[in-house]
Motif scaffolding. Structure first.
Motif, PDB file in Angstrom:
ATOM      1  N   ASP A 184       0.958  -1.141   0.200  1.00 35.94           N
ATOM      2  CA  ASP A 184       0.172  -0.008  -0.060  1.00 35.94           C
ATOM      3  C   ASP A 184       0.861   1.058  -0.006  1.00 35.94           C
ATOM      4  O   ASP A 184       1.983   1.191   0.360  1.00 35.94           O
ATOM      5  CB  ASP A 184      -0.917   0.008   1.219  1.00 35.94           C
ATOM      6  CG  ASP A 184      -2.234   0.874   1.084  1.00 35.94           C
ATOM      7  OD1 ASP A 184      -2.358   1.693   0.100  1.00 35.94           O
ATOM      8  OD2 ASP A 184      -2.821   0.826   2.046  1.00 35.94           O
ATOM      9  N   TYR A 207      -4.147   8.056   4.652  1.00 37.76           N
ATOM     10  CA  TYR A 207      -5.314   7.094   3.683  1.00 37.76           C
ATOM     11  C   TYR A 207      -4.658   6.123   2.462  1.00 37.76           C
ATOM     12  O   TYR A 207      -3.715   7.025   1.829  1.00 37.76           O
ATOM     13  CB  TYR A 207      -6.281   8.242   3.152  1.00 37.76           C
ATOM     14  CG  TYR A 207      -7.571   7.613   2.506  1.00 37.76           C
ATOM     15  CD1 TYR A 207      -8.658   7.206   3.187  1.00 37.76           C
ATOM     16  CD2 TYR A 207      -7.431   7.337   1.060  1.00 37.76           C
ATOM     17  CE1 TYR A 207      -9.602   6.385   2.604  1.00 37.76           C
ATOM     18  CE2 TYR A 207      -8.472   6.719   0.340  1.00 37.76           C
ATOM     19  CZ  TYR A 207      -9.527   6.296   1.295  1.00 37.76           C
ATOM     20  OH  TYR A 207     -10.521   5.646   0.765  1.00 37.76           O
ATOM     21  N   ASN A 211      -5.823   0.127  -3.933  1.00 38.65           N
ATOM     22  CA  ASN A 211      -7.055  -1.024  -3.815  1.00 38.65           C
ATOM     23  C   ASN A 211      -6.462  -2.129  -3.130  1.00 38.65           C
ATOM     24  O   ASN A 211      -5.709  -3.002  -3.851  1.00 38.65           O
ATOM     25  CB  ASN A 211      -7.784  -1.403  -4.877  1.00 38.65           C
ATOM     26  CG  ASN A 211      -8.996  -2.173  -4.826  1.00 38.65           C
ATOM     27  OD1 ASN A 211      -9.265  -2.419  -3.625  1.00 38.65           O
ATOM     28  ND2 ASN A 211      -9.606  -2.684  -5.833  1.00 38.65           N
ATOM     29  N   ARG A 212      -6.723  -2.398  -1.981  1.00 38.16           N
ATOM     30  CA  ARG A 212      -6.106  -3.696  -1.330  1.00 38.16           C
ATOM     31  C   ARG A 212      -6.803  -4.912  -1.639  1.00 38.16           C
ATOM     32  O   ARG A 212      -6.184  -5.970  -1.345  1.00 38.16           O
ATOM     33  CB  ARG A 212      -6.053  -3.691   0.304  1.00 38.16           C
ATOM     34  CG  ARG A 212      -5.332  -2.227   0.806  1.00 38.16           C
ATOM     35  CD  ARG A 212      -4.087  -2.485   0.524  1.00 38.16           C
ATOM     36  NE  ARG A 212      -3.325  -3.572   1.164  1.00 38.16           N
ATOM     37  CZ  ARG A 212      -2.962  -3.762   2.601  1.00 38.16           C
ATOM     38  NH1 ARG A 212      -3.289  -2.659   3.334  1.00 38.16           N
ATOM     39  NH2 ARG A 212      -2.335  -4.602   3.276  1.00 38.16           N
ATOM     40  N   THR A 222     -13.338  -1.968  -4.212  1.00 35.43           N
ATOM     41  CA  THR A 222     -12.394  -1.441  -3.650  1.00 35.43           C
ATOM     42  C   THR A 222     -12.230  -1.486  -2.091  1.00 35.43           C
ATOM     43  O   THR A 222     -13.168  -1.511  -1.365  1.00 35.43           O
ATOM     44  CB  THR A 222     -12.285   0.313  -3.949  1.00 35.43           C
ATOM     45  OG1 THR A 222     -13.108   1.000  -3.435  1.00 35.43           O
ATOM     46  CG2 THR A 222     -12.274   0.156  -5.611  1.00 35.43           C
ATOM     47  N   ASN A 224      -9.626   0.242   0.931  1.00 33.80           N
ATOM     48  CA  ASN A 224      -8.677   1.224   1.231  1.00 33.80           C
ATOM     49  C   ASN A 224      -8.502   1.258   2.745  1.00 33.80           C
ATOM     50  O   ASN A 224      -9.660   1.218   3.645  1.00 33.80           O
ATOM     51  CB  ASN A 224      -8.924   2.512   0.768  1.00 33.80           C
ATOM     52  CG  ASN A 224      -9.012   2.757  -0.613  1.00 33.80           C
ATOM     53  OD1 ASN A 224     -10.227   2.449  -1.473  1.00 33.80           O
ATOM     54  ND2 ASN A 224      -8.038   2.742  -1.512  1.00 33.80           N
TER      55      ASN A 224
END
Length: 236
Positions: A184, A207, A211-212, A222, A224
């Motif tokens: 990320d 933040y 997109n994990r 998505t 986050n």
């Protein structure tokens, strides 16, 4: 975005050794992290918050006047506990994450008095997940017999470890296969104070830009990560 991540990683590897002459310090703080999920058609939802701590090394390399750059290397531990809804079962669950982070922040300091300064900081943080597991412990009826057991689900690989084959099959019905990516890039900032030139107290918010979710899930939704933190540091 992957190319940007690689470039930033290389930059961090260059900055960290190059700034050995800068003021160095250690920092420890509290972290509260939440995931924001949003389907292609639907409202966004937030996960239960995970809380924990982070600890690591930070450096402060002066550029000009009150402007400096702060690279670092930190480790984060996060955990949460709760209940899961599975028909016919009483299920408790716990989520645990271990993360390695490289923050690269720009900092601007306002000199108030010689022993007290206020500063603001902002910039990216490269984050790599070392481990992310969810553990479920349940008791209930399955096909007329009582089943008790626990299972650990790896959120990166999708692997499941359990002491009950029946319970493993049950959990497989509800959990995706390897739903999350490890990497990320978080963007954020905050405010802090320096006291007596060597004690730093700060707080901020980050933040996640990536997109994990991965695989087929990423095509339709998505995920986050967001977090806020407060910390205390000591400079050498």
């Amino acid at each position: 975005m992957k190319k940007i991540l690689k470039v930033m990683a290389v930059a961090a590897c260059i900055i960290l050794p190059a700034s050995l002459s800068a003021k160095s310090g250690i920092e420890i703080g509290y972290v509260n992290s939440t995931y924001r999920a949003k389907a292609a058609s639907g409202d966004a939802t937030k996960s239960d918050p995970m809380s924990g701590f982070y600890v690591g090394f930070l450096q402060d390399q002066r550029i000009v006047a009150g402007l400096s750059i702060q690279p670092g290397l930190t480790y984060t531990y996060l955990n949460s506990n709760g209940k899961a809804e599975v028909p016919g079962f009483n299920v408790s669950m716990s989520s645990t994450e271990h993360l390695l982070n490289i923050p690269i922040h720009l900092k601007y300091t306002f000199d108030i008095v010689p022993v007290f300064n206020v500063y603001v900081f902002a910039g990216p943080t490269l984050s790599m997940g070392l481990a992310a597991n969810e553990k479920f412990t349940a008791t209930g009826d399955l096909l007329g017999s009582t089943v008790t057991g626990s299972v650990t689900y790896n959120m990166y690989s999708g692997g499941i470890k359990s002491d009950s084959e029946d319970f493993t099959k049950l959990v497989n019905q509800y959990m995706p296969e390897g739903a999350m990516t490890r990497f990320d890039v978080l963007m954020g900032g905050g405010i802090g104070i320096d006291v007596l030139k060597f004690i730093s107290v700060r707080g901020g918010f980050d933040y996640g830009l990536l997109n994990r979710y991965k695989g087929e899930i990423a095509d339709n939704a998505t995920l986050n990560r967001m977090q806020f933190f407060v910390s205390v540091g000591v400079k050498f």
